[in-house]
Design a protein around this motif. Structure first.
Motif, short mmCIF file in Angstrom:
data_model
loop_
_atom_site.label_atom_id
_atom_site.label_comp_id
_atom_site.label_asym_id
_atom_site.label_seq_id
_atom_site.Cartn_x
_atom_site.Cartn_y
_atom_site.Cartn_z
N LEU A 135 -5.01 58.02 35.49
CA LEU A 135 -5.67 56.80 35.02
C LEU A 135 -5.11 55.59 35.76
O LEU A 135 -3.90 55.40 35.85
CB LEU A 135 -5.46 56.64 33.52
CG LEU A 135 -6.28 55.54 32.85
CD1 LEU A 135 -7.78 55.82 32.96
CD2 LEU A 135 -5.89 55.38 31.38
N MET B 293 -12.61 67.13 40.16
CA MET B 293 -12.96 66.05 39.25
C MET B 293 -12.75 66.45 37.80
O MET B 293 -12.31 65.63 36.98
CB MET B 293 -14.41 65.62 39.48
CG MET B 293 -14.64 64.91 40.80
SD MET B 293 -13.59 63.46 41.03
CE MET B 293 -14.06 62.49 39.61
N ILE C 23 -18.99 58.41 36.42
CA ILE C 23 -18.69 58.82 37.79
C ILE C 23 -19.87 58.42 38.66
O ILE C 23 -21.01 58.80 38.40
CB ILE C 23 -18.45 60.34 37.91
CG1 ILE C 23 -17.34 60.79 36.97
CG2 ILE C 23 -18.11 60.71 39.35
CD1 ILE C 23 -17.12 62.29 36.95
N ARG D 247 -13.00 55.54 31.27
CA ARG D 247 -12.61 55.74 32.67
C ARG D 247 -13.84 55.58 33.56
O ARG D 247 -14.87 56.21 33.32
CB ARG D 247 -11.99 57.11 32.89
CG ARG D 247 -11.32 57.25 34.26
CD ARG D 247 -10.80 58.66 34.52
NE ARG D 247 -9.83 59.17 33.60
CZ ARG D 247 -8.63 59.63 33.93
NH1 ARG D 247 -8.23 59.61 35.19
NH2 ARG D 247 -7.82 60.13 33.01
N ILE E 50 -10.22 63.95 35.63
CA ILE E 50 -10.62 63.08 34.52
C ILE E 50 -10.05 63.53 33.18
O ILE E 50 -10.13 62.78 32.20
CB ILE E 50 -12.15 62.91 34.44
CG1 ILE E 50 -12.85 64.25 34.19
CG2 ILE E 50 -12.68 62.27 35.71
CD1 ILE E 50 -14.38 64.10 34.11
N LYS E 51 -9.45 64.73 33.14
CA LYS E 51 -8.73 65.15 31.93
C LYS E 51 -7.25 64.81 31.99
O LYS E 51 -6.53 65.01 31.01
CB LYS E 51 -8.90 66.67 31.74
CG LYS E 51 -10.29 67.09 31.33
CD LYS E 51 -10.35 68.55 30.90
CE LYS E 51 -10.14 69.50 32.06
NZ LYS E 51 -10.35 70.91 31.64
N VAL F 277 -16.87 58.51 30.17
CA VAL F 277 -16.48 58.50 31.57
C VAL F 277 -17.72 58.26 32.42
O VAL F 277 -18.76 58.89 32.18
CB VAL F 277 -15.82 59.84 31.98
CG1 VAL F 277 -15.48 59.83 33.48
CG2 VAL F 277 -14.56 60.10 31.16
N THR G 139 -10.29 55.44 38.00
CA THR G 139 -9.58 56.33 38.92
C THR G 139 -10.36 56.29 40.24
O THR G 139 -11.59 56.35 40.24
CB THR G 139 -9.53 57.78 38.40
OG1 THR G 139 -8.89 57.80 37.13
CG2 THR G 139 -8.72 58.66 39.37
N VAL H 216 -19.89 62.41 29.96
CA VAL H 216 -19.75 61.88 31.31
C VAL H 216 -21.12 61.47 31.83
O VAL H 216 -22.05 62.28 31.84
CB VAL H 216 -19.13 62.92 32.26
CG1 VAL H 216 -19.04 62.36 33.68
CG2 VAL H 216 -17.75 63.35 31.78
N ILE I 23 -15.10 55.88 37.44
CA ILE I 23 -14.77 56.42 38.76
C ILE I 23 -15.86 55.96 39.73
O ILE I 23 -16.95 56.52 39.76
CB ILE I 23 -14.66 57.95 38.73
CG1 ILE I 23 -13.61 58.38 37.71
CG2 ILE I 23 -14.32 58.49 40.12
CD1 ILE I 23 -13.50 59.86 37.49
#
Length: 358
Positions: free
Chosen positions: A201, A191, A78, A103, A195-196, A76, A140, A6, A105
């Protein structure tokens, strides 16, 4: 089993710090902080490294090839950037698309509000969201309600001043509008769950702990503290007038960003206090998933227990090095260090003070 990589932008801030804590405590993630090269030796960044967070140096305004290099191997992203930096996320999103991030965010993490003229900050975020969708980048969107840490009023004795950013001495309208509340410290735990979760999504999520009204919060503070708190009810008309005045004063942005501080405050009050936007029922209408429904097993921080810690003197405040207006400075003695920090970030103007003192 390998950990999910991440990349966290803004890991040293209030929200970013909570997310870093939550992901590290979960144990399923390898957390990497994206840091401006000029900031890499700051104490807050060094503390992140001491906790095992790797650092990648890159500015959001850097050329795309440098952003792509900074995102190598990341699954990911964020982002927790500041209000004036929202659109700086667009190049980062393009780089994320180029490297196949699973993903993205973007920086949501505010109260629920509809786009299109209610809150400028919401509309700035929606510009970024639309760019992400145009890229067909997996995403997300997460909003979090109003923080516990900003929700309670000052006590006459002054014993909770240590944890407060401002006097917080206004009740909007009749004080009975419900609003979603979230402990800042719970955001990171949410969070980790979000995210898991494949259900989130390409969806919007409202992460919150409970719903309350300003009158209920005052009642609880009086009960726990055994102090009587004056109730300063501010008519809806006054809030609407503040919004109009703040919008007019902020037309020179980005050349005078100080003028957006009163606008942020007024539009937040208008949205959650007058319109009642920051409400789970309205959030579902707008298409959000709700964390109490997604994760019924998660036990968030109890609000009563949090207020008890504030009154005991053991809570940690947020933004305690900042001052919002002269009106509140009377309650919170200023120091040379806090003044100099504040004025470096937000140069003072007479117009911003007079707006909030009306």
């Amino acid at each position: 089993m390998s950990k999910t990589k991440v990349l966290l932008v803004g890991a040293a801030g209030e929200t970013g710090g909570s997310i870093a804590n939550g992901l590290l405590e979960d144990g399923s993630f390898e957390v990497i902080a994206l840091v401006r090269p000029i900031s890499v030796h700051k104490p807050a960044i060094l503390r992140l490294q001491e906790r095992g967070i790797a650092i990648r140096k890159c500015d959001l305004k850097a050329p795309e090839e440098q952003l792509i290099e900074a995102l190598a191997g990341i699954e990911v992203v964020i982002s927790c950037v500041g209000p004036a930096e929202q659109q700086d996320q667009i190049p980062l999103a393009k780089a994320a698309k180029a490297v196949g991030v699973k993903r993205f965010i973007p920086c949501g993490f505010i109260t629920v509000a509809p786009p299109g003229g209610v809150m400028w900050l919401r509309d700035e975020k929606e510009i970024v969201y639309n760019q992400i969708r145009q890229l067909w980048l997996p995403y997300t969107l997460v909003d979090v309600g109003w923080w516990y840490q900003l929700s309670y009023p000052r006590l006459p004795s002054g014993r909770v001043d240590y944890a407060m950013t401002s006097g917080n001495d206004e009740i909007i309208g009749n004080g009975d509008v419900t609003t979603a509340l979230t402990d800042l410290r719970d955001i990171g735990h949410y969070m980790a769950l979000i995210i898991k979760d494949p259900r989130t999504l390409n969806k919007k999520v409202l992460a919150y702990n409970l719903v309350s009204t300003q009158n209920e919060i005052y009642n609880l503070m009086e009960q726990l503290s055994e102090e009587k708190i004056d109730r300063n009810y501010v008519p809806e008309e006054t809030i609407c007038s503040r919004v109009l005045a703040a919008r007019q004063a902020s037309e020179t942005y980005p050349f005078d960003p100080i003028k957006f501080i009163p606008r942020y405050l007024a539009e937040y009050q208008y949205s959650w206090g007058v319109r009642g936007d920051n409400n789970p029922e309205y959030a579902k209408y707008l298409g959000y998933y709700l964390t109490p429904e997604l994760y019924p097993e998660y036990k968030p921080t109890d609000y009563r227990e949090y207020l008890e810690s504030v009154i005991r003197g053991t809570a940690k405040g947020v933004y305690t090095d900042r001052v919002i207006s002269r009106k509140h400075q009377r309650h919170f003695p200023r120091t040379e260090s806090s003044d100099s920090l504040y004025t470096r970030i937000f140069p003072r103007t007479e117009s911003s003070d007079s707006l909030m003192s009306r």
